[in-house]
Design a protein around this motif. Structure first.
Motif, PDB file in Angstrom:
ATOM      1  N   GLY A 147       0.801  -1.217   0.000  1.00 48.29           N
ATOM      2  CA  GLY A 147       0.000   0.000   0.000  1.00 48.29           C
ATOM      3  C   GLY A 147       0.830   1.260   0.000  1.00 48.29           C
ATOM      4  O   GLY A 147       2.068   1.224   0.019  1.00 48.29           O
ATOM      5  N   GLU A 148       0.144   2.392   0.011  1.00 50.28           N
ATOM      6  CA  GLU A 148       0.785   3.706   0.047  1.00 50.28           C
ATOM      7  C   GLU A 148       0.524   4.359   1.394  1.00 50.28           C
ATOM      8  O   GLU A 148      -0.567   4.251   1.962  1.00 50.28           O
ATOM      9  N   LYS A 149       1.525   5.049   1.915  1.00 49.64           N
ATOM     10  CA  LYS A 149       1.383   5.771   3.171  1.00 49.64           C
ATOM     11  C   LYS A 149       0.601   7.073   2.952  1.00 49.64           C
ATOM     12  O   LYS A 149       0.643   7.675   1.870  1.00 49.64           O
ATOM     13  N   THR A 150      -0.083   7.512   3.997  1.00 53.47           N
ATOM     14  CA  THR A 150      -0.708   8.826   3.953  1.00 53.47           C
ATOM     15  C   THR A 150       0.386   9.884   4.082  1.00 53.47           C
ATOM     16  O   THR A 150       1.540   9.585   4.409  1.00 53.47           O
ATOM     17  N   ALA A 151       0.012  11.141   3.855  1.00 55.52           N
ATOM     18  CA  ALA A 151       0.998  12.225   3.897  1.00 55.52           C
ATOM     19  C   ALA A 151       1.704  12.303   5.250  1.00 55.52           C
ATOM     20  O   ALA A 151       2.910  12.556   5.326  1.00 55.52           O
ATOM     21  N   SER A 152       0.965  12.060   6.333  1.00 53.94           N
ATOM     22  CA  SER A 152       1.572  12.184   7.668  1.00 53.94           C
ATOM     23  C   SER A 152       2.565  11.070   7.967  1.00 53.94           C
ATOM     24  O   SER A 152       3.438  11.220   8.822  1.00 53.94           O
ATOM     25  N   GLU A 153       2.451   9.926   7.277  1.00 54.69           N
ATOM     26  CA  GLU A 153       3.344   8.788   7.500  1.00 54.69           C
ATOM     27  C   GLU A 153       4.415   8.686   6.412  1.00 54.69           C
ATOM     28  O   GLU A 153       5.208   7.745   6.402  1.00 54.69           O
ATOM     29  N   ARG A 154       4.442   9.648   5.518  1.00 56.67           N
ATOM     30  CA  ARG A 154       5.357   9.602   4.377  1.00 56.67           C
ATOM     31  C   ARG A 154       6.796   9.875   4.806  1.00 56.67           C
ATOM     32  O   ARG A 154       7.058  10.604   5.755  1.00 56.67           O
ATOM     33  N   PHE A 155       7.755   9.273   4.083  1.00 56.62           N
ATOM     34  CA  PHE A 155       9.174   9.514   4.329  1.00 56.62           C
ATOM     35  C   PHE A 155       9.485  11.001   4.134  1.00 56.62           C
ATOM     36  O   PHE A 155       9.053  11.605   3.149  1.00 56.62           O
ATOM     37  N   PRO A 156      10.235  11.613   5.061  1.00 51.51           N
ATOM     38  CA  PRO A 156      10.517  13.052   4.967  1.00 51.51           C
ATOM     39  C   PRO A 156      11.206  13.436   3.653  1.00 51.51           C
ATOM     40  O   PRO A 156      12.295  12.957   3.355  1.00 51.51           O
ATOM     41  N   GLY A 157      10.543  14.279   2.870  1.00 58.17           N
ATOM     42  CA  GLY A 157      11.101  14.741   1.600  1.00 58.17           C
ATOM     43  C   GLY A 157      10.602  13.979   0.390  1.00 58.17           C
ATOM     44  O   GLY A 157      10.876  14.382  -0.746  1.00 58.17           O
ATOM     45  N   ALA A 158       9.865  12.892   0.598  1.00 57.99           N
ATOM     46  CA  ALA A 158       9.370  12.094  -0.528  1.00 57.99           C
ATOM     47  C   ALA A 158       8.044  12.649  -1.045  1.00 57.99           C
ATOM     48  O   ALA A 158       7.309  13.321  -0.323  1.00 57.99           O
ATOM     49  N   GLU A 159       7.755  12.340  -2.314  1.00 55.83           N
ATOM     50  CA  GLU A 159       6.447  12.665  -2.862  1.00 55.83           C
ATOM     51  C   GLU A 159       5.436  11.567  -2.565  1.00 55.83           C
ATOM     52  O   GLU A 159       4.262  11.824  -2.333  1.00 55.83           O
ATOM     53  N   GLN A 160       5.906  10.325  -2.584  1.00 56.74           N
ATOM     54  CA  GLN A 160       5.060   9.185  -2.244  1.00 56.74           C
ATOM     55  C   GLN A 160       5.903   8.133  -1.529  1.00 56.74           C
ATOM     56  O   GLN A 160       7.058   7.909  -1.894  1.00 56.74           O
ATOM     57  N   THR A 161       5.321   7.502  -0.524  1.00 57.78           N
ATOM     58  CA  THR A 161       5.957   6.372   0.146  1.00 57.78           C
ATOM     59  C   THR A 161       5.032   5.170   0.063  1.00 57.78           C
ATOM     60  O   THR A 161       3.844   5.259   0.399  1.00 57.78           O
ATOM     61  N   PHE A 162       5.582   4.053  -0.387  1.00 57.10           N
ATOM     62  CA  PHE A 162       4.842   2.802  -0.468  1.00 57.10           C
ATOM     63  C   PHE A 162       5.450   1.817   0.529  1.00 57.10           C
ATOM     64  O   PHE A 162       6.641   1.904   0.856  1.00 57.10           O
ATOM     65  N   CYS A 163       4.650   0.882   1.009  1.00 59.40           N
ATOM     66  CA  CYS A 163       5.107   0.013   2.087  1.00 59.40           C
ATOM     67  C   CYS A 163       4.489  -1.371   1.978  1.00 59.40           C
ATOM     68  O   CYS A 163       3.535  -1.591   1.230  1.00 59.40           O
ATOM     69  N   ILE A 164       5.069  -2.298   2.745  1.00 55.48           N
ATOM     70  CA  ILE A 164       4.426  -3.574   2.993  1.00 55.48           C
ATOM     71  C   ILE A 164       4.184  -3.667   4.494  1.00 55.48           C
ATOM     72  O   ILE A 164       5.058  -3.362   5.292  1.00 55.48           O
ATOM     73  N   GLU A 165       2.973  -4.058   4.871  1.00 58.19           N
ATOM     74  CA  GLU A 165       2.583  -4.129   6.277  1.00 58.19           C
ATOM     75  C   GLU A 165       2.195  -5.558   6.636  1.00 58.19           C
ATOM     76  O   GLU A 165       1.443  -6.214   5.903  1.00 58.19           O
ATOM     77  N   ALA A 166       2.701  -6.042   7.765  1.00 59.91           N
ATOM     78  CA  ALA A 166       2.417  -7.400   8.210  1.00 59.91           C
ATOM     79  C   ALA A 166       1.767  -7.370   9.586  1.00 59.91           C
ATOM     80  O   ALA A 166       1.992  -6.443  10.370  1.00 59.91           O
TER      81      ALA A 166
END
Length: 522
Positions: free
Chosen positions: A224-243
């Motif tokens: 999935g994709e992170k919301t703006a508040s959980e995004r990597f500092p300075g990135a436009e988009q952060t994607f992740c895998i969650e378990a």
């Protein structure tokens, strides 16, 4: 939703009266159980430096296996390894405002370069640096500086680099493998001529991580994709895998960031395109760390200790000679060594099966439990009677300790690859069923709050596990997200790439394009 009850074989907490190798059990004190599994498996120990750990040989062997597989996957997708400095000039970090703001509180700073003895004989730092150095929390800025020299033309792109390294983030609350002041990881950094290529790279590496988690760690993940508040500092988009862990909290197991041109502009990564025009590169970064060991532990382990997926286990089969006399000892050990040689001649995931014959002069029961706690997938006990029958007494770590059977030696050796794969597949299916059992679709604010609110229990009583993953519509309101985090300790873990139906956000009444995953997290 699956409604299958948990059993001990499925990794469920055992009752208080049951005898287990690990105490406390998961239902008694999950956090302490986690520490005791690490201790019982001899994975790591705390170091004299606050928040840091010593990774012991068994734990490091597990990390080496993870590293080997991931490194092969990176190289298969065209990446090359390099190494960059541990120290980053403070001015580099200041080039990207959001980045420095995101990491400022976690930075360890070097301000002096020399020690001298004072009048009292105690060493004191002297020789103040002209510019403070940051012990790398991540390497976008220092690698961006190198990229600015390496990239001149569109012909230099794409630039696909990976680094295996350690990083330091000055965490206040630490837990071995999950969150430590220093940890090991890999960080990929790439530069591209177009936005489309950079986005494609971001998603490709996310899928590499997901494939590794599911096919090698036997850990099912949500992409999935992170919301703006959980995004990597300075990135436009952060994607992740969650378990999902066994206490139903989420663990972010890997991230892949589309950085846009933000870091390229800050670091001066420019190139001449096919038309002779100056352009800023489009960059990405992505990483996983030794936190994967903690995730593997909390996904599969039980109240008898560590449970390892065969594909990553440092030892896949342990052979335990059982004897009473010196005469029996010689015959049994000779037979065990012969079996070990036959097993090593077999291959699993394109490598020889990893086998150890435990010839230590210790009580058989102690040796058995030692290897159970270490999580070795298959245990073989061999005594004089087994020699007479040319058979092996076999136990599997994914089953109860007493669930063992006698198998003809030739039959077992020929089927070892299938046996290991059966354990691997079973661990994945078990973890997936657990996640499905505790994933709930929720459509009202009241039900959402009830789902994540712990019931009150008497003092000193086991704390019941509650919650899990909540699939709830969300309008994306940042203030609502922050309020829920403050009130419940629950965050949006990701906006799943697998889209769901549109609906109405239960917190704002506004339209929601799809459901998101909420959970408490590590």
């Amino acid at each position: 939703m699956s409604s299958k009850p948990q059993t001990a074989a499925q990794g469920a907490p055992t009752g208080k009266a049951a005898k287990t190798a690990i105490t406390p059990t998961r239902d008694e004190n999950y956090a302490e159980w986690y520490q005791q599994v690490i201790r019982g498996a001899d994975l790591a120990e705390n170091s004299p430096v606050r928040g840091c750990m010593v990774i012991k040989p068994w734990g490091y062997s597990l990390w080496e296996n993870m590293q080997r597989v991931l490194d092969d996957m990176f190289k298969a997708t065209g990446h090359q390894n390099a190494y960059f400095p541990l120290f980053i000039p403070l001015s580099f970090l200041q080039k990207e405002a959001a980045h420095v703001e995101g990491f400022a509180k976690e930075c360890a700073v070097v301000t002096h370069h020399r020690l001298e003895a004072g009048p009292d004989g105690k060493l004191r730092p002297t020789g103040e640096l002209e510019e403070p150095l940051i012990v790398r929390p991540t390497s976008e800025t220092i690698i961006g500086d190198a990229f600015s020299r390496w990239v001149q033309s569109y012909r230099d792109l794409p630039l696909l680099i990976n680094q295996w390294a350690n990083v330091v983030r000055w965490e206040m609350r630490t837990r071995m493998f999950l969150r430590t002041a220093e940890f090991l990881w890999q960080e990929g950094h790439t530069a591209h001529a177009t936005k489309e290529e950079a986005v494609e790279e971001t998603m490709r590496m996310l899928e590499v991580y997901a494939t590794f988690a599911e096919e090698w760690m036997a850990v099912p993940v949500v992409r999935g994709e992170k919301t703006a508040s959980e995004r990597f500092p300075g990135a436009e988009q952060t994607f992740c895998i969650e378990a999902m862990m066994q206490d139903r909290k989420a663990l972010q197991a890997g991230t892949s960031h589309f950085l846009g041109q933000n870091f390229a502009k800050a670091s001066g990564i420019e190139f001449l395109d096919q038309n002779g025009q100056h352009q800023h590169a489009w960059t990405t970064s992505w990483g996983v760390s030794t936190r994967l060991i903690g995730g593997l532990l909390m996904t599969h382990s039980d109240d008898d200790g560590l449970v390892l997926p065969p594909k990553l286990a440092p030892v896949q089969v342990v052979i335990l000679p059982i004897y009473r006399s010196d005469e029996d000892r010689a015959r049994v050990i000779e037979y065990c060594r012969k079996v070990a040689g036959e097993l090593r001649a077999q291959r699993y995931v394109d490598r020889p099966v990893s086998v150890v014959v435990d010839e230590r002069d210790e009580r058989g029961g102690d040796k058995v439990w030692n290897w159970i706690k270490k999580g070795v997938p298959v245990r073989i006990e061999v005594g004089p009677r087994d020699l007479e029958k040319d058979a092996l007494f076999v136990g599997r770590r994914d089953r109860a300790p007493k669930d063992k059977q006698s198998i003809a030696r030739s039959e077992f050796v020929a089927s070892i690859g299938a046996t290991l794969q059966s354990i691997q597949d079973g661990l994945y299916e078990r973890a997936k069923a657990y996640r499905e059992q505790f994933t709930k679709r929720i459509d009202t604010k009241e039900e959402f709050y009830e789902y994540f609110t712990a019931p009150r229990v008497p003092e000193n009583a086991p704390t019941p596990i509650h919650g899990g993953f909540a699939l709830t519509h969300f309008s994306g309101d940042a203030d609502v997200e922050e309020r829920i985090k403050s009130e419940l300790g629950v965050t949006v873990r990701c906006i799943p790439l697998e889209k769901s139906e549109p609906g109405i956000c239960p917190f704002t009444g506004k339209p929601s394009p799809q459901r998101v995953v909420w959970a408490k997290a590590y």
